[in-house]
Design a protein around this motif. Structure first.
Motif, PDB file in Angstrom:
ATOM      1  N   MET A 277      -2.939   6.178  -7.956  1.00 54.27           N
ATOM      2  CA  MET A 277      -4.319   5.808  -7.650  1.00 54.27           C
ATOM      3  C   MET A 277      -4.556   5.884  -6.145  1.00 54.27           C
ATOM      4  O   MET A 277      -3.725   5.442  -5.350  1.00 54.27           O
ATOM      5  CB  MET A 277      -4.620   4.380  -8.132  1.00 54.27           C
ATOM      6  CG  MET A 277      -4.316   4.123  -9.595  1.00 54.27           C
ATOM      7  SD  MET A 277      -4.851   2.470 -10.124  1.00 54.27           S
ATOM      8  CE  MET A 277      -6.631   2.703 -10.213  1.00 54.27           C
ATOM      9  N   VAL A 278      -5.691   6.469  -5.767  1.00 56.77           N
ATOM     10  CA  VAL A 278      -6.155   6.468  -4.379  1.00 56.77           C
ATOM     11  C   VAL A 278      -7.568   5.905  -4.400  1.00 56.77           C
ATOM     12  O   VAL A 278      -8.453   6.458  -5.050  1.00 56.77           O
ATOM     13  CB  VAL A 278      -6.149   7.887  -3.771  1.00 56.77           C
ATOM     14  CG1 VAL A 278      -6.626   7.831  -2.325  1.00 56.77           C
ATOM     15  CG2 VAL A 278      -4.767   8.507  -3.850  1.00 56.77           C
ATOM     16  N   LEU A 279      -7.769   4.794  -3.695  1.00 54.64           N
ATOM     17  CA  LEU A 279      -9.032   4.068  -3.751  1.00 54.64           C
ATOM     18  C   LEU A 279      -9.661   4.058  -2.360  1.00 54.64           C
ATOM     19  O   LEU A 279      -9.236   3.313  -1.465  1.00 54.64           O
ATOM     20  CB  LEU A 279      -8.808   2.634  -4.246  1.00 54.64           C
ATOM     21  CG  LEU A 279      -8.064   2.511  -5.598  1.00 54.64           C
ATOM     22  CD1 LEU A 279      -6.573   2.287  -5.357  1.00 54.64           C
ATOM     23  CD2 LEU A 279      -8.617   1.367  -6.442  1.00 54.64           C
ATOM     24  N   MET A 299      -8.385  -5.104  -2.331  1.00 49.35           N
ATOM     25  CA  MET A 299      -8.640  -3.877  -3.070  1.00 49.35           C
ATOM     26  C   MET A 299      -9.471  -4.161  -4.323  1.00 49.35           C
ATOM     27  O   MET A 299     -10.451  -3.459  -4.617  1.00 49.35           O
ATOM     28  CB  MET A 299      -7.316  -3.216  -3.456  1.00 49.35           C
ATOM     29  CG  MET A 299      -7.450  -1.982  -4.324  1.00 49.35           C
ATOM     30  SD  MET A 299      -5.845  -1.390  -4.910  1.00 49.35           S
ATOM     31  CE  MET A 299      -5.353  -2.752  -5.978  1.00 49.35           C
ATOM     32  N   LYS A 300      -9.099  -5.194  -5.059  1.00 53.73           N
ATOM     33  CA  LYS A 300      -9.833  -5.539  -6.274  1.00 53.73           C
ATOM     34  C   LYS A 300     -11.275  -5.922  -5.964  1.00 53.73           C
ATOM     35  O   LYS A 300     -12.204  -5.562  -6.707  1.00 53.73           O
ATOM     36  CB  LYS A 300      -9.115  -6.674  -7.002  1.00 53.73           C
ATOM     37  CG  LYS A 300      -7.759  -6.278  -7.574  1.00 53.73           C
ATOM     38  CD  LYS A 300      -7.055  -7.457  -8.224  1.00 53.73           C
ATOM     39  CE  LYS A 300      -5.685  -7.049  -8.769  1.00 53.73           C
ATOM     40  NZ  LYS A 300      -4.959  -8.190  -9.380  1.00 53.73           N
ATOM     41  N   ASN A 319       1.372  -3.845  -6.108  1.00 52.81           N
ATOM     42  CA  ASN A 319       1.547  -3.622  -4.671  1.00 52.81           C
ATOM     43  C   ASN A 319       0.696  -2.442  -4.236  1.00 52.81           C
ATOM     44  O   ASN A 319       0.511  -1.483  -4.992  1.00 52.81           O
ATOM     45  CB  ASN A 319       3.018  -3.327  -4.333  1.00 52.81           C
ATOM     46  CG  ASN A 319       3.934  -4.486  -4.690  1.00 52.81           C
ATOM     47  OD1 ASN A 319       3.934  -5.507  -4.027  1.00 52.81           O
ATOM     48  ND2 ASN A 319       4.715  -4.321  -5.754  1.00 52.81           N
ATOM     49  N   THR A 320       0.187  -2.496  -3.024  1.00 54.65           N
ATOM     50  CA  THR A 320      -0.606  -1.384  -2.498  1.00 54.65           C
ATOM     51  C   THR A 320      -0.445  -1.298  -0.991  1.00 54.65           C
ATOM     52  O   THR A 320      -0.129  -2.289  -0.329  1.00 54.65           O
ATOM     53  CB  THR A 320      -2.097  -1.541  -2.862  1.00 54.65           C
ATOM     54  OG1 THR A 320      -2.814  -0.386  -2.428  1.00 54.65           O
ATOM     55  CG2 THR A 320      -2.707  -2.767  -2.180  1.00 54.65           C
ATOM     56  N   LEU A 321      -0.646  -0.095  -0.485  1.00 51.18           N
ATOM     57  CA  LEU A 321      -0.669   0.137   0.957  1.00 51.18           C
ATOM     58  C   LEU A 321      -2.052   0.649   1.325  1.00 51.18           C
ATOM     59  O   LEU A 321      -2.674   1.404   0.581  1.00 51.18           O
ATOM     60  CB  LEU A 321       0.396   1.163   1.362  1.00 51.18           C
ATOM     61  CG  LEU A 321       1.859   0.750   1.197  1.00 51.18           C
ATOM     62  CD1 LEU A 321       2.776   1.940   1.481  1.00 51.18           C
ATOM     63  CD2 LEU A 321       2.202  -0.409   2.130  1.00 51.18           C
ATOM     64  N   LYS A 322      -2.526   0.237   2.484  1.00 54.10           N
ATOM     65  CA  LYS A 322      -3.843   0.632   2.945  1.00 54.10           C
ATOM     66  C   LYS A 322      -3.698   1.549   4.151  1.00 54.10           C
ATOM     67  O   LYS A 322      -2.940   1.255   5.076  1.00 54.10           O
ATOM     68  CB  LYS A 322      -4.648  -0.608   3.318  1.00 54.10           C
ATOM     69  CG  LYS A 322      -6.089  -0.362   3.743  1.00 54.10           C
ATOM     70  CD  LYS A 322      -6.766  -1.704   4.012  1.00 54.10           C
ATOM     71  CE  LYS A 322      -8.173  -1.533   4.525  1.00 54.10           C
ATOM     72  NZ  LYS A 322      -8.824  -2.836   4.792  1.00 54.10           N
ATOM     73  N   TRP A 323      -4.410   2.676   4.117  1.00 49.54           N
ATOM     74  CA  TRP A 323      -4.305   3.678   5.166  1.00 49.54           C
ATOM     75  C   TRP A 323      -5.676   3.958   5.766  1.00 49.54           C
ATOM     76  O   TRP A 323      -6.648   4.137   5.032  1.00 49.54           O
ATOM     77  CB  TRP A 323      -3.753   4.989   4.604  1.00 49.54           C
ATOM     78  CG  TRP A 323      -2.411   4.881   3.997  1.00 49.54           C
ATOM     79  CD1 TRP A 323      -2.113   4.410   2.753  1.00 49.54           C
ATOM     80  CD2 TRP A 323      -1.156   5.228   4.585  1.00 49.54           C
ATOM     81  NE1 TRP A 323      -0.757   4.456   2.527  1.00 49.54           N
ATOM     82  CE2 TRP A 323      -0.142   4.952   3.638  1.00 49.54           C
ATOM     83  CE3 TRP A 323      -0.793   5.771   5.816  1.00 49.54           C
ATOM     84  CZ2 TRP A 323       1.191   5.189   3.890  1.00 49.54           C
ATOM     85  CZ3 TRP A 323       0.550   6.010   6.068  1.00 49.54           C
ATOM     86  CH2 TRP A 323       1.526   5.722   5.117  1.00 49.54           C
TER      87      TRP A 323
END
Length: 467
Positions: A277-279, A299-300, A319-323
């Motif tokens: 997933m890319v959000l 994110m949610k 888990n997620t990473l933000k770029w």
């Protein structure tokens, strides 16, 4: 194209020569062509083998090393990290890139890792209704002679590295390049040792040291369009157990939910074992202020009220990473004497055409092709000039296309959004169309993007430079 096999009548053969205007009318006759084309795993051999120093062992650097070595050059790769690897999650390998990778002999290396989506579906943000559709299988393979793949970035890198090892290309790890001498064709490492070659190639990424040298000591300012992206994966087994979302996995495909200033792109990777997933969302804040411990929660919140199917999958993210998303400007210079930059060092772009890595792969083949034309080392400058001119135009236009998608996908609900959706309706209904806001489907954009012939572009540029 010379089609002498089609008819013994010379007038017919002449009439079926490839037209000088943009046209695909002779695609049907390719099997009858008597012209000799490059076979898989074969590149035009260099008449003047060069000793090349290549800085950077990322995706673009390794692909370039493979192309140059297959042409007959000696390539030594210098990589600053002590352990080779890639970070990130999913990445797309579009047909214009896959075709080159197959030519470089990477088909079997990629096979264990790739997934081949059947289509790309644009979905309405609130309901998940399909509003745009691009059929990839079998259309892209038939039209562009190569499939459209998705893969984990680390697996893509692994496939390239395995090929590099099998070819015996030397990679020096922990080799941090501190300075470049474009006149001498040399690099100096942090340990003070200088290495000299016939040519230095810098594929050293968006924070390139070499770019500043090429641009005369002043680096570029990157565009910040005010977007950031969360990247995450979800276990497909967990999704399969939930009947509300399991249907998303029934057929391999890319799904893109689009809405006001936001979109979510999804597809399976790891040969179908993980859901990528890319959000993308608006965010112009300083990344140093971001709190990783709140990333999943934030994110949610960004996609609250979106399609219940999508939000249920988002709720499965642990888990997620933000770029932060940035885009480079179109440079007017990639070359300084014996130093050339390519890949993200030369043309960083937004990910909205999924062509960043593909442009680096094209760079490698284009440089190999241009260098194969020279008959002596005195012609090196001409080869680099031809490469630079061709690739600046191609990569610059792809940056433009990527930026355009960042607008096309992010309309707020209203007249413009409704007009866009109506213009994509024929591709959903299977009705013939001549244009589409979906650049994967738009016939003209599609042929320009995925049908691009990297070697032909270099050949034509060489012909123009001599006449």
């Amino acid at each position: 194209m010379n089609l002498k096999k089609v008819s013994h009548n010379p007038l017919v053969s002449k009439a079926l020569s490839m037209p000088t205007y943009p046209s695909n009318c002779l695609e049907f006759a390719k099997p009858f062509s008597s012209s000799v084309t490059d076979s898989p795993d074969y590149l035009q051999s260099a008449k003047v083998p060069l000793n090349i120093l290549l800085v950077g062992a990322g995706l673009g650097g390794l692909a370039t090393a493979i192309a140059l070595t297959q042409s007959g050059h000696k390539v030594t790769v210098y990589e600053r990290t002590p352990v080779l690897g890639e970070v990130g999650a999913g990445i797309q390998i579009p047909s214009n890139s896959t075709r080159i990778l197959f030519k470089l002999g990477l088909k079997s290396y990629l096979a264990p890792y790739v997934a081949e989506p059947e289509s790309i579906s644009f979905r309405r943000w609130q309901s998940g209704e399909v509003i745009g559709n691009t059929k990839l299988v079998p259309d892209f393979t038939q039209n562009f002679s190569a499939p459209y793949y998705v893969i984990h970035r680390a697996h893509f890198h692994t496939a390239l590295y395995q090929k590099v090892q099998d070819m015996g290309i030397e990679i020096k790890l922990g080799a941090n390049v501190e300075s470049y001498d474009p006149v001498a064709g040399s690099i100096t490492l942090a340990d003070g040792i200088t290495h000299t070659g016939d040519l230095v190639i810098a594929a050293d990424g968006i924070k390139s040291v070499a770019r500043t040298v090429v641009l005369g000591g002043v680096d570029v300012t990157f565009q910040k369009p005010g977007f950031a992206a969360y990247r995450a994966t979800v276990d497909v087994e967990r999704m399969r157990k939930d009947p509300d979302v399991s249907w998303v996995l029934e057929k391999p495909g890319l799904n893109i939910w689009i809405g006001d200033s936001r979109h979510v792109m999804t597809y399976t990777i790891k040969a179908g074992k993980a859901f990528n997933m890319v959000l993308s969302h608006p965010d112009a804040t300083d990344p140093s202020t971001w709190d990783p411990s709140k990333a999943v929660e934030d994110m949610k919140a960004e996609f609250e009220g979106w399609d219940p199917v999508l939000t249920k999958v988002i709720d499965m993210v642990e888990n997620t990473l933000k770029w932060p998303l940035t885009s480079g400007l179109t440079l007017d210079k990639w070359v300084s004497n014996k130093l050339v930059i390519l890949g993200d060092a030369a043309h960083a772009m937004l990910p909205y055409m999924s062509q960043g890595a593909a442009m680096a792969v094209e760079d490698g083949l284009a440089l190999s092709r241009s260098l194969s034309k020279i008959g002596n080392k005195e012609q090196l400058a001409e080869a680099l000039s031809v490469f630079e001119k061709v690739r600046i135009k191609r990569a610059g236009q792809m940056q433009e296309a990527s930026l355009l998608n960042s607008h096309l996908w992010h309309f707020a609900d209203g007249p413009l959004q409704e007009a866009r959706d109506s213009a994509m309706a024929p591709e959903v209904l299977g009705i013939a169309f001549s244009h589409s806001p979906n650049q994967w489907s738009d016939p003209a954009t599609q042929m320009w993007c995925y049908g691009y012939d990297t070697e032909k572009a270099i050949d034509e540029a060489w012909e123009k430079s001599h006449f």
